[in-house]
Motif scaffolding. Structure first.
Motif, short mmCIF file in Angstrom:
data_model
loop_
_atom_site.label_atom_id
_atom_site.label_comp_id
_atom_site.label_asym_id
_atom_site.label_seq_id
_atom_site.Cartn_x
_atom_site.Cartn_y
_atom_site.Cartn_z
N LYS A 54 16.57 -22.84 -40.14
CA LYS A 54 17.05 -23.16 -41.48
C LYS A 54 16.11 -23.94 -42.54
N PRO A 55 15.76 -23.53 -43.57
CA PRO A 55 14.87 -24.18 -44.72
C PRO A 55 15.70 -25.17 -45.17
N TYR A 56 14.93 -26.22 -46.00
CA TYR A 56 15.64 -27.06 -46.81
C TYR A 56 16.46 -26.82 -48.03
N ASP A 57 17.60 -27.29 -48.39
CA ASP A 57 18.37 -27.16 -49.41
C ASP A 57 18.68 -25.58 -49.64
N ILE A 58 18.99 -25.16 -48.50
CA ILE A 58 19.71 -23.51 -48.76
C ILE A 58 21.05 -24.17 -47.76
N PRO A 59 22.02 -23.78 -48.77
CA PRO A 59 23.45 -23.86 -47.76
C PRO A 59 23.72 -22.89 -46.54
N VAL A 60 24.37 -23.30 -45.54
CA VAL A 60 24.77 -22.27 -44.38
C VAL A 60 25.52 -21.41 -45.23
N GLN A 61 26.74 -21.92 -45.69
CA GLN A 61 27.51 -20.94 -46.58
C GLN A 61 27.80 -21.27 -47.93
N LYS A 62 28.27 -20.55 -48.72
CA LYS A 62 28.19 -20.80 -50.19
C LYS A 62 29.04 -21.94 -50.67
N PRO B 95 28.09 -17.87 -39.34
CA PRO B 95 27.46 -19.13 -38.60
C PRO B 95 28.40 -19.61 -37.52
N LEU B 96 28.22 -20.12 -36.23
CA LEU B 96 28.85 -20.52 -35.25
C LEU B 96 28.79 -22.05 -35.28
N HIS B 97 28.28 -22.93 -36.17
CA HIS B 97 28.12 -24.19 -36.31
C HIS B 97 27.73 -24.58 -37.61
N ARG B 98 27.72 -25.83 -37.82
CA ARG B 98 27.45 -26.29 -39.30
C ARG B 98 25.86 -27.15 -39.29
N LEU B 99 25.18 -26.91 -40.38
CA LEU B 99 24.40 -27.97 -40.83
C LEU B 99 24.49 -28.23 -42.20
N ASP B 100 24.26 -29.51 -42.59
CA ASP B 100 24.08 -29.91 -43.99
C ASP B 100 23.35 -29.19 -44.96
N ARG B 101 23.43 -28.75 -46.08
CA ARG B 101 22.48 -28.16 -47.02
C ARG B 101 20.94 -28.82 -46.89
N LYS B 102 20.89 -30.05 -46.77
CA LYS B 102 19.54 -30.81 -46.75
C LYS B 102 19.32 -30.85 -45.58
N THR B 103 19.76 -30.63 -44.45
CA THR B 103 19.22 -30.65 -43.13
C THR B 103 18.61 -29.33 -42.71
N THR B 104 17.51 -29.16 -42.16
CA THR B 104 16.79 -28.17 -41.64
C THR B 104 16.87 -27.87 -40.04
N GLY B 105 16.49 -26.76 -39.70
CA GLY B 105 16.27 -26.56 -38.59
C GLY B 105 16.99 -25.53 -37.78
N ILE B 106 17.60 -25.57 -36.35
CA ILE B 106 18.41 -24.47 -35.64
C ILE B 106 19.74 -24.49 -36.21
N ILE B 107 20.06 -23.14 -36.54
CA ILE B 107 21.33 -22.81 -37.08
C ILE B 107 21.73 -21.24 -36.09
N VAL B 108 22.66 -21.25 -35.66
CA VAL B 108 23.22 -20.09 -34.67
C VAL B 108 23.95 -19.15 -35.37
N PHE B 109 23.93 -17.78 -35.66
CA PHE B 109 24.78 -16.90 -36.01
C PHE B 109 25.45 -15.80 -35.08
N SER B 110 26.49 -15.46 -35.25
CA SER B 110 26.93 -14.48 -34.44
C SER B 110 26.36 -12.96 -34.94
N GLN B 111 26.10 -11.83 -33.99
CA GLN B 111 25.99 -10.72 -34.24
C GLN B 111 26.76 -9.64 -33.47
N SER B 112 27.72 -10.24 -32.70
CA SER B 112 28.51 -9.70 -32.03
C SER B 112 29.92 -10.36 -31.97
N LEU B 113 31.09 -9.85 -31.70
CA LEU B 113 32.17 -10.64 -31.28
C LEU B 113 31.94 -11.24 -29.92
N ARG B 114 31.46 -10.76 -28.89
CA ARG B 114 31.07 -11.27 -27.68
C ARG B 114 30.04 -12.47 -27.82
#
Length: 326
Positions: free
Chosen positions: A103-111, A143-162
């Motif tokens: 995740k880049p800096y200053d981009i929200p995970v969710q609106k 998204p399957l967990h959270r990161l603050d807007r100003k935090t960078t790094g690893i963020i995980v998204f689902s691509q299937s229900l499984r």
């Protein structure tokens, strides 16, 4: 009466009918949905079914046309898809079940603001462009967990229900290790284990989006973090430490609040007592390592994310020698 026909996908197999239809007809209240099922306005393979009926992949689901206010027969990319594309260099891993981004800096995970373009928007747009036909009526990538807007790094998204179900359960059972890099004020001499109660601040205060460490066990949630010093430097004559922080829980602003409470606020994190860096950067906190134990989804055991160029430059400014690739 005219019906819209949709086919249950692989990710719908074994799911309750009301759960599938609820996602498909998200404008309808539960009482309206149950009423439609009782009246036979929604059928599976031509038959009226109860709300708890388990749907099979490939089943035909017929829905009365007047209920389908927003038809979802196919997934289509939004008109402004070009402006919402993911940067390929930010993709750390992807398969049919999981997408992992840096995740880049200053981009929200969710609106969070009306004019925001979030990572969730970008992932949904890309998923839509690649899946012309739905794999599921009840699944949307997210998204399957959270990161603050100003935090960078690893963020995980689902691509299937499984993928969504496995990762959420793994988080709950502490089979996922999340490790961060934090540039903190002061000299952290030795490893510290922080165990605190974190509570939301009074919403009537100007800092209603912040949290605080409290001694009141009944007015907060337990937060566990382990902070380990990696390297030392200075910023404008003041000592700073590059620390590794492993979190055992995922509370809002956990690292920021705990670090400040224990006398080591993040450099630049003025909300939690840090000194200001500049107008363009609040603080440096980066989710750099994710360890996945015993996963059945063909994921790597370990994922690493490079720090940003800005983070690397700040380390250099603080006279901290540290490789951006760990």
């Amino acid at each position: 009466m005219e019906f819209t026909h949709v086919t249950a996908g692989d990710d719908d197999d074994g799911r309750r009918l009301d759960k599938i239809i609820r996602r498909y007809l998200n404008d309808e209240s539960l009482s309206q949905l149950y009423s439609a099922l009782r009246k036979g306005l929604i059928k599976v393979d031509g038959k009226k079914r109860a709300q708890d009926f388990r749907v099979s992949a490939g089943s035909d689901i017929a829905i009365a046309d007047f209920l389908t206010r927003t038809p979802a027969l196919t997934v289509s990319a939004p008109k402004d898809f070009a402006s919402k594309k993911l940067n390929p260099s930010d993709i750390l891993f992807r398969n049919d079940d999981i997408l992992i981004l840096n995740k880049p800096y200053d981009i929200p995970v969710q609106k969070s603001r009306a004019n925001d373009t979030s990572l969730a928007d970008m992932v949904a747009a890309e998923y839509a462009s690649q899946h012309k036909k739905m794999r599921s009526l009840s699944f949307r990538p997210g998204p399957l967990h959270r990161l603050d807007r100003k935090t960078t790094g690893i963020i995980v998204f689902s691509q299937s229900l499984r993928g969504a179900q496995w990762f959420s359960q793994a988080i709950k059972e502490h089979r996922v290790q999340k490790i961060y890099l934090a540039l903190i004020q002061g000299k952290l001499e030795t490893e510290q284990k922080w165990e605190d109660n974190i509570a939301k601040k009074d919403t009537s205060s100007q800092n209603f989006k912040t949290v605080s460490v409290t001694a009141d066990a009944d007015n907060g949630k337990t937060a566990h973090s382990i902070a380990t010093p990696l390297a030392y430097g200075s910023y404008h004559g003041k000592p700073v430490t590059l620390a590794q922080v492993e979190i055992g829980t995922g509370r809002k602003h956990q690292i920021r609040a705990q670090a400040a409470s224990h006398g080591f606020p993040l450099l630049g994190d003025t909300v939690y007592g840090g000194i200001k860096i500049n107008e363009e950067q609040d603080f440096f906190l980066h989710a750099y390592r994710l360890v996945l134990n015993e996963n059945p989804l063909s994921l790597p055991h370990e994922i690493l994310a490079d720090i940003s160029t800005k983070f690397a430059k700040m380390l250099n400014n603080c006279l901290i020698k540290f490789s951006p690739r760990l």
